[in-house]
Write a protein that holds these residues in place. Structure first.
Motif, PDB file in Angstrom:
ATOM      1  N   HIS A   1      -0.236  -1.975 -10.136  1.00 15.07           N
ATOM      2  CA  HIS A   1      -1.691  -2.041 -10.255  1.00 15.07           C
ATOM      3  C   HIS A   1      -2.077  -2.284 -11.700  1.00 15.07           C
ATOM      4  O   HIS A   1      -2.011  -1.373 -12.531  1.00 15.07           O
TER       5      HIS A   1
ATOM      6  N   VAL B   1      -0.765   2.020   1.102  1.00 14.26           N
ATOM      7  CA  VAL B   1       0.100   0.849   1.275  1.00 14.26           C
ATOM      8  C   VAL B   1       1.534   1.290   1.519  1.00 14.26           C
ATOM      9  O   VAL B   1       2.195   0.829   2.465  1.00 14.26           O
TER      10      VAL B   1
ATOM     11  N   ALA C   1      -2.808  -4.102  -5.380  1.00 10.35           N
ATOM     12  CA  ALA C   1      -3.927  -3.351  -4.812  1.00 10.35           C
ATOM     13  C   ALA C   1      -4.181  -2.103  -5.644  1.00 10.35           C
ATOM     14  O   ALA C   1      -3.256  -1.509  -6.212  1.00 10.35           O
TER      15      ALA C   1
ATOM     16  N   PRO D   1      -6.960  -3.851  -0.185  1.00 11.67           N
ATOM     17  CA  PRO D   1      -6.045  -2.791   0.257  1.00 11.67           C
ATOM     18  C   PRO D   1      -5.890  -2.689   1.764  1.00 11.67           C
ATOM     19  O   PRO D   1      -4.805  -2.345   2.246  1.00 11.67           O
TER      20      PRO D   1
ATOM     21  N   ILE E   1     -11.441  -0.528  -0.989  1.00 11.54           N
ATOM     22  CA  ILE E   1     -10.745   0.336  -1.945  1.00 11.54           C
ATOM     23  C   ILE E   1     -11.076   1.806  -1.699  1.00 11.54           C
ATOM     24  O   ILE E   1     -10.192   2.662  -1.622  1.00 11.54           O
TER      25      ILE E   1
ATOM     26  N   LYS F   1      -2.293   2.892  -3.831  1.00 12.63           N
ATOM     27  CA  LYS F   1      -0.859   2.736  -3.620  1.00 12.63           C
ATOM     28  C   LYS F   1      -0.313   3.580  -2.464  1.00 12.63           C
ATOM     29  O   LYS F   1       0.576   3.143  -1.755  1.00 12.63           O
TER      30      LYS F   1
ATOM     31  N   THR G   1      -3.329  -5.335   2.672  1.00 17.02           N
ATOM     32  CA  THR G   1      -2.141  -5.466   1.832  1.00 17.02           C
ATOM     33  C   THR G   1      -0.846  -5.112   2.549  1.00 17.02           C
ATOM     34  O   THR G   1       0.152  -5.850   2.441  1.00 17.02           O
TER      35      THR G   1
END
Length: 372
Positions: A120, A102, A96, A73, A232, A99, A76
């Motif tokens: 995902h 990102v 990833a 992440p 994460i 969300k 990303t």
């Protein structure tokens, strides 16, 4: 290359060839889709190629239709931005597990969000890397599709098609709802499993010999990749922390109640409220676990369980399952347990209510013995 049997049109470019990226590539290749691979690690991308996830990317791969970014992440957004710029005719998705962070970063960078759709797949393993990949990783699993708010309808359809082709179930959510959900059902359980497993680091080996299936169930995901999970959790800290604080409050309440019980050991003076606090915590867990959907979805069904002693020898488990089938009884769930250095394992077979007696009679006639 086998004949194309998928709605997803190639070439599909996969950036990041670890467990998820390589598994997506393997599944698409099995469907006849042309898959090109890229990874900053030369060793990783070569391994992904060798396990059948696709072919190596070349400068001539300019007609990419879909880009799947399978990166941690924290990197990303940068990778998605680069892929949107490099492939102006392609839809770009990422897999990833966070969300909002990102999407916020892409908005701040002025990305073309009409061609970006976050996603995902709710699948994975405590193992990592392309050697752990398998093409059926996503079968029967939810695959969350997260539009950007300005994602084109065709772009969303491309990502839904990808999920369907990999035999997953597409689920539409917005970014915040997704992050709140995975904090509760995935990220906090990972922390809890890791913290419980960490208590075992200095444990007496004699104590570990007493470990049963409960400990294995609670700590299974504690074998996960620390670097990946740090990324994460940091990216989803805003959703994870409220759940952790609520969990801490519950734990503090149980600790206080057990302190009171310990102080009153040997007497009858322990307050009923203290014992009630402990009982309430366990009972709340009963309610919570009952809400986890069963194999048919919806409310989890209650089953009868038959626990069979299975000799630790080749073919014995297969023979048991064949005998269950021969009895004409469907196996709803199966759990296996094997204590260290024991000559038998325990197979807990869940069947529909009312079938336990019949199954026990059928298996007894075939020479099986039961525990409990």
């Amino acid at each position: 290359m086998p004949e194309q049997r998928a709605a997803t049109r190639g070439p599909v470019r996969i950036v990041g060839t670890g467990l998820l990226g390589a598994s997506i590539g393997m599944a698409l290749r099995d469907l006849g889709v042309d898959v090109v691979l890229h990874d900053p690690s030369r060793t990783t991308v070569l391994l992904a190629r060798d396990v059948g996830a696709g072919r190596l990317a070349t400068p001539q791969d300019t007609d990419v239709r879909l880009v799947v970014v399978a990166a941690p992440p924290d990197v990303t957004p940068d990778v998605v931005l680069a892929e949107l710029a490099a492939h102006p005719g392609a839809v770009v998705t990422d897999v990833a597990s966070v969300k909002s962070a990102v999407l916020d970063a892409l908005r701040a960078a002025g990305a073309d969000l009409s061609r970006y759709v976050g996603s995902h797949p709710m699948a994975g393993s405590e193992r990592s890397g392309p050697t752990a990949a398998r093409p059926d990783l996503f079968a029967g699993r939810p695959w969350v599709v997260v539009g950007s708010g300005t994602s084109g309808g065709d772009a969303v359809r491309v990502v839904r098609d990808l999920a369907n082709d990999l035999r997953a179930t597409p689920v539409m959510l917005d970014a915040r709802a997704h992050d709140d959900a995975v904090a509760l059902v995935s990220h906090v359980p990972q922390i809890a499993a890791s913290l419980v497993a960490a208590r075992l680091c200095d444990a007496d080996p004699a104590a570990l010999d007493l470990a049963g299936q409960g400990l294995r169930d609670v700590t299974r995901v504690a074998a996960s990749d620390p670097a990946l999970w740090t990324s994460i959790l940091a990216a989803n800290a805003g959703a994870v922390n409220p759940v952790l604080r609520a969990l801490r409050a519950d734990l503090d309440g149980v600790i206080a109640a057990l302190d009171e019980a310990a102080a009153a050991a040997g007497s009858e003076s322990v307050a009923s409220g203290a014992l009630g606090t402990v009982a309430s915590a366990i009972a709340a867990g009963n309610v919570g676990v009952s809400r986890i959907p069963g194999k048919h979805g919806g409310v989890r069904r209650a089953y009868d369980v038959v626990t069979v002693l299975v000799p630790d020898a080749p073919g014995e488990l297969a023979r048991l399952l064949a005998d269950v089938g021969a009895a004409g009884i469907n196996l709803e769930e199966l759990a296996l347990e094997h204590a260290p250095r024991q000559p038998v394992g325990l197979a807990a077979i869940s069947v529909l209510r009312g079938l336990r007696g019949r199954l026990e009679d059928e298996l007894t006639a075939r020479g099986w013995r039961f525990a409990g």
